[in-house]
Design an enzyme around this catalytic site. Structure first.
Site, short mmCIF file in Angstrom:
data_model
loop_
_atom_site.label_atom_id
_atom_site.label_comp_id
_atom_site.label_asym_id
_atom_site.label_seq_id
_atom_site.Cartn_x
_atom_site.Cartn_y
_atom_site.Cartn_z
N ASN A 199 36.96 37.97 33.70
CA ASN A 199 38.32 38.63 34.04
C ASN A 199 38.83 39.02 32.77
O ASN A 199 39.06 38.86 31.60
CB ASN A 199 39.17 37.15 34.26
CG ASN A 199 40.40 37.33 35.03
OD1 ASN A 199 41.20 36.08 34.87
ND2 ASN A 199 40.78 38.48 35.53
N GLN A 214 44.46 42.24 34.94
CA GLN A 214 45.78 41.89 34.82
C GLN A 214 46.10 42.69 33.34
O GLN A 214 45.34 42.58 32.33
CB GLN A 214 45.83 40.30 34.28
CG GLN A 214 46.07 39.58 35.91
CD GLN A 214 44.84 38.87 36.38
OE1 GLN A 214 43.73 38.66 35.61
NE2 GLN A 214 44.78 38.74 37.84
N CYS A 274 48.28 32.20 34.24
CA CYS A 274 46.96 32.68 34.28
C CYS A 274 46.08 32.03 33.22
O CYS A 274 46.41 31.99 31.87
CB CYS A 274 47.04 34.20 33.91
SG CYS A 274 45.47 34.98 33.72
N ASN A 307 50.83 29.02 40.02
CA ASN A 307 50.51 30.40 41.01
C ASN A 307 49.69 29.56 42.34
O ASN A 307 49.44 28.59 42.16
CB ASN A 307 49.69 31.36 40.66
CG ASN A 307 48.49 30.91 40.18
OD1 ASN A 307 47.88 29.66 39.82
ND2 ASN A 307 47.67 31.98 39.52
N HIS A 366 47.18 28.90 45.44
CA HIS A 366 45.66 28.83 45.71
C HIS A 366 45.32 28.33 46.91
O HIS A 366 46.05 27.27 47.39
CB HIS A 366 45.05 28.21 44.57
CG HIS A 366 45.04 28.94 43.36
ND1 HIS A 366 43.98 29.78 42.84
CD2 HIS A 366 45.88 28.75 42.03
CE1 HIS A 366 44.37 30.09 41.70
NE2 HIS A 366 45.49 29.65 41.26
N ASN A 399 46.09 33.27 46.24
CA ASN A 399 44.82 33.35 45.56
C ASN A 399 43.60 32.80 46.42
O ASN A 399 43.83 31.46 46.53
CB ASN A 399 44.52 32.92 44.12
CG ASN A 399 45.69 33.74 43.22
OD1 ASN A 399 45.27 35.00 42.94
ND2 ASN A 399 46.65 33.12 42.82
N GLU A 445 41.39 37.21 44.22
CA GLU A 445 42.61 37.10 43.45
C GLU A 445 43.95 37.62 44.24
O GLU A 445 43.65 39.03 44.47
CB GLU A 445 42.80 37.36 41.95
CG GLU A 445 41.95 36.24 41.04
CD GLU A 445 42.37 36.62 39.72
OE1 GLU A 445 43.56 36.96 39.21
OE2 GLU A 445 41.50 36.29 38.76
N ARG A 446 45.07 37.03 44.09
CA ARG A 446 46.31 37.68 44.77
C ARG A 446 46.50 39.03 43.64
O ARG A 446 46.50 38.80 42.70
CB ARG A 446 47.46 36.90 44.74
CG ARG A 446 48.79 37.23 44.92
CD ARG A 446 49.94 36.38 44.78
NE ARG A 446 50.10 35.82 43.52
CZ ARG A 446 51.26 34.97 43.28
NH1 ARG A 446 52.02 34.79 44.13
NH2 ARG A 446 51.27 34.53 42.16
N CYS A 474 38.40 33.49 37.51
CA CYS A 474 39.85 32.97 37.87
C CYS A 474 39.93 31.75 37.20
O CYS A 474 39.47 30.75 37.77
CB CYS A 474 40.23 33.16 39.26
SG CYS A 474 42.18 32.77 39.50
N THR A 517 42.75 29.79 36.84
CA THR A 517 43.72 28.88 37.68
C THR A 517 42.94 28.65 38.99
O THR A 517 43.03 27.44 39.38
CB THR A 517 45.14 29.53 37.87
OG1 THR A 517 44.77 30.95 38.51
CG2 THR A 517 46.06 29.52 36.82
N GLY A 518 41.98 29.53 39.43
CA GLY A 518 41.27 29.37 40.55
C GLY A 518 40.26 28.29 40.36
O GLY A 518 39.91 27.51 41.30
N1 LIG Z 1 45.89 36.58 40.34
C1 LIG Z 1 46.55 35.65 39.86
C2 LIG Z 1 47.07 35.82 38.47
C3 LIG Z 1 45.90 35.79 37.56
C4 LIG Z 1 45.34 34.54 37.52
C5 LIG Z 1 43.79 34.54 37.16
N2 LIG Z 1 43.40 35.77 36.49
C6 LIG Z 1 43.48 33.34 36.37
O1 LIG Z 1 42.83 33.43 35.30
O2 LIG Z 1 44.18 32.13 36.38
C7 LIG Z 1 48.00 35.41 40.66
O3 LIG Z 1 48.36 36.23 41.54
O4 LIG Z 1 48.40 34.25 40.93
#
Ligand SMILES: N[C@H](CCC[C@H](N)C(=O)O)C(=O)O
Length: 296
Positions: free
Chosen positions: A14, A47, A76, A167, A169, A200, A218-219, A227, A229-230
């Site tokens: 990422n 990002q 993130c 964020n 999910h 996401n 991802e959103r 990701c 958080t994913g």
């Molecule tokens: N696309 C995610 C933000 C980046 C999260 C991701 N890159 C990570 O490592 O958590 C969102 O819109 O909530």
């Protein structure tokens, strides 16, 4: 014309453009963020990570995260690890444990002796209103201690767990991540009207009780190689469903992360690397994007 120093970084594939907003002074519009993130007309990244002085006394730093579409986001995971390696590399701190202010709140980051970073990601929220997810007129289904919700995608029904890592999910289990319709269904889920702030979309495959595979649409970006958080959202979902044990390794196309969750705070451990440093002229970038033809 304004010259902007940047550092290109990646965490599990990422990728980020990291900008020092402490020793540089600039303001970026959403259009400039989209241009910097553009892989043909700009530098290219999933990002943009902006490092700033904290506004809260208990924090050492603040950082802000923007998706490639220019939207600012709450949290993130991969960016958090890149942040720690960045502030050490440029001499902004020598502390191994850092308290950082992000949009969702305060998080604690620890640079480990082996060079990996442990991120205290906060506790997940499962109440639909906190995601946010509109759960009206649909009935959930239990899966162990987890709750799944039906989503209609162009006539096809998928069952997703919805949760907030700060964020939003939506996680579903699939037989095979390699053949799952991540690009088609991920785009439909990201923009689904039940997610007022979009979402996401995670697609997870359980391999063993200590290993799952994951792809994330991802959103604000599309599918990324990883990701953070994913990975936390998928691990928590699998743990609540009784499919894995903590700690669990989350294997994604760009790399793997270790997720630890005993029911409260989630911890994520993984690496982050600097790829290159560079300099870009801020004002020159907008011209090419404005000439990007729109064939559709
Ligand atoms: N696309 C995610 C933000 C980046 C999260 C991701 N890159 C990570 O490592 O958590 C969102 O819109 O909530």
């Amino acid at each position: 014309m304004q010259k902007l120093q940047f550092t290109k970084m990646q965490g599990a594939g990422n990728d980020f453009i990291v900008l020092d907003g402490i020793r540089q002074s600039f303001a970026l519009t959403p259009a400039q963020i989209r241009w910097l993130a553009d892989r043909q007309f700009g530098i290219g990244a999933d990002q943009i990570l902006l490092v700033e002085r904290p506004s809260r006394a208990e924090a050492d730093f603040k950082y802000r995260i923007f998706n490639a579409d220019g939207g600012e986001v709450e949290h993130c995971g991969n960016g958090a690890r890149c942040f720690v390696k960045f502030v050490h590399a440029v001499g902004l701190t020598h502390k191994r444990q850092i308290c950082v202010e992000v949009q969702k709140g305060l998080i604690t980051l620890t640079l480990q002796e082996n060079g990996e970073v442990c991120v205290e990601m906060g506790a997940p929220l499962f109440e639909p209103a906190h995601v946010p997810f509109d759960a009206s007129q649909i009935e959930p289904r239990a899966a162990g201690n987890d709750t799944m919700w039906p989503l209609e995608l162009n006539g096809k029904r998928v069952w997703v767990s919805v949760l907030s890592m700060g964020n939003p999910h939506a996680v579903q289990q699939v037989e095979d991540v390699e053949t799952a319709p991540v690009l088609r269904d991920g785009a439909l889920i990201e923009a689904h009207p039940r997610f007022a702030q979009r979402v996401n979309a995670g697609f997870m495959q359980i391999i063993r009780r200590d290993l799952l595979k994951l792809r994330v649409y991802e959103r604000g970006v599309g599918e990324t190689l990883a990701c953070g958080t994913g990975a936390c959202a998928a691990a928590v979902t699998a743990l609540r469903r009784g499919l894995v044990d903590s700690p669990v390794t989350v294997s994604m196309r760009g790399g793997q992360l270790t997720i630890i969750w005993e029911g409260a705070e989630i911890y994520m451990v993984g690496s982050a690397m600097i790829v290159f440093n560079g300099e870009i002229d801020l004002l020159d970038g907008l011209a090419p994007l404005s000439t990007r033809l729109n064939f559709n």
